[in-house]
Design an enzyme around this catalytic site. Sequence first.
Site, PDB file in Angstrom:
ATOM      1  N   GLY A 209       0.821  -1.204   0.000  1.00  0.00           N
ATOM      2  CA  GLY A 209       0.000   0.000   0.000  1.00  0.00           C
ATOM      3  C   GLY A 209       0.854   1.252   0.000  1.00  0.00           C
ATOM      4  N   SER A 210       0.325   2.298   0.570  1.00  0.00           N
ATOM      5  CA  SER A 210       0.995   3.599   0.546  1.00  0.00           C
ATOM      6  C   SER A 210       2.133   3.683   1.553  1.00  0.00           C
ATOM      7  CB  SER A 210      -0.023   4.697   0.858  1.00  0.00           C
ATOM      8  OG  SER A 210      -0.446   4.604   2.206  1.00  0.00           O
ATOM      9  N   GLY A 214       2.380   2.185   5.318  1.00  0.00           N
ATOM     10  CA  GLY A 214       3.520   1.425   5.824  1.00  0.00           C
ATOM     11  C   GLY A 214       4.036   1.979   7.135  1.00  0.00           C
ATOM     12  N   GLU A 231       5.626  -3.410   0.881  1.00  0.00           N
ATOM     13  CA  GLU A 231       5.779  -2.900  -0.487  1.00  0.00           C
ATOM     14  C   GLU A 231       4.942  -1.647  -0.589  1.00  0.00           C
ATOM     15  OE1 GLU A 231       4.473  -3.479  -5.016  1.00  0.00           O
ATOM     16  OE2 GLU A 231       4.696  -5.363  -3.897  1.00  0.00           O
TER      17      GLU A 231
END
Length: 462
Positions: A209-210, A214, A231
């Site tokens: 995600g963003s 994270g 990721e």
Amino acid sequence: MTETVKLKSPVDGSIYAERPIATDQAINAAVERAKAAQEKWAETPIVERGKYMLAMLEALVAMSDEIVPEIAWQMGRPVRYGGEFGGVKDRTNYMVEIAEAALKPVMASNPKDGFRRYVKKVPLGVVMVIAPWNYPYLTAVNTIVPALMAGSAVILKHAAQTLLVGERFQQAFDKAGLPKGLFQNVVLNHAQTEKLLGSGKIDHVNFTGSVGGGRAIEKAAAGTFMTLGLELGGKDPAYVLPDAKMDHAVANLVDGAFYNSGQCCCGIERVYVHEKVYDEFVEGFIAETKNYVVGNPLEQATTMGPMAQARFADLIREQKAEALRKGATAHINMKVADDKAGSPYLAPEVLTGVDHQMSVMREESFGPIVGIMKVRNDEEAIALMNDSPYGLTASIWTGDIEHAVAIGDRVETGTVFMNRCDYLDPALVWTGVKDTGKGAALSAIGYDNLTRPKSYHLREAI
């Protein structure tokens, strides 16, 4: 009143699905079931685990006629492209195939008489997968299958935008006869997710995600010492050299930039072209982009559907407007019904006259817009490719492999492509640098990230 998650379809703005949030009691029960099931699962031979994974795959693919339009309704990808089953098959089959070799004990490299010394790769325990909406099956399967193959249990929390995907995975595993508790799909809100991560009951979390997401994951897990796979953002560049096969480069880079409405983790977001072939490349790129048909993703003629949410499309509109204010030129300006602020429908756009003072060249777009810059040489191209807080993939377009490798060695990225882009090979590790995150998925290295090393130093009786 029971709290629910509502899935608003980008196709027409309707509520396509709604599900109740799990209670705290249900969440705790799911974790306890996972822990109990995992203890027995860890003793199951790897070959037997693989049979369950392949049976799950077969069951999932059998649902394709239902899943393909579901994806269109949930996140907007046109039905003409089918589901994600090609990649899901490749990744599942490969990770099952290599599991025994990847998970076998590693013997000490210097044998000693009277001793047996080796390192086992043991399961982590309970793995939580927090999956995104853009490739809802592909991104989830990257961790679900290898985690289970490694002997762990999996709890899946899927994105609200693709709420039904978790249910499809659950149906497939149930159909495969996977022991109860080993895979569980849960519906949680953000606060519940953070609470669960901070509870110490989860041994590993994989989040796609963003960057902001994270950071929230890391903060929630702080002090638990769980392992993480993150990721996050991307701003993947391409560099086109004078000896590139131009038709091939144009066709593949246009697809790499605009497939899935540009909502690809490793999609092309910026292109640097050597001055010797710049005009030719730009002309071809613009012509190819104009072939897109934007519209209802349920219609076979549509090649680009709406973005998953209107706010994502509005970000692209803002990036384009800023670039134009600063001197960029837009070349497509395609007329599309409902392409206006507050709508998820958005036409693809190609910008020239761009530079790194514009957000479209440095900040993640995650949509159907790409900037193309002219460069004088490799040095300038490499400097610009590295001028980003992200590093997932980079593609180099040339006929010279050694030249591509030499450039790739200097680019700050997780994967270097030559003459292809926007692809994931399960035999190669999937990882990133800088704000793109940490950890690694797929390949034998992916198994190392989903296991814990345990050393055995055994001395024979004297």
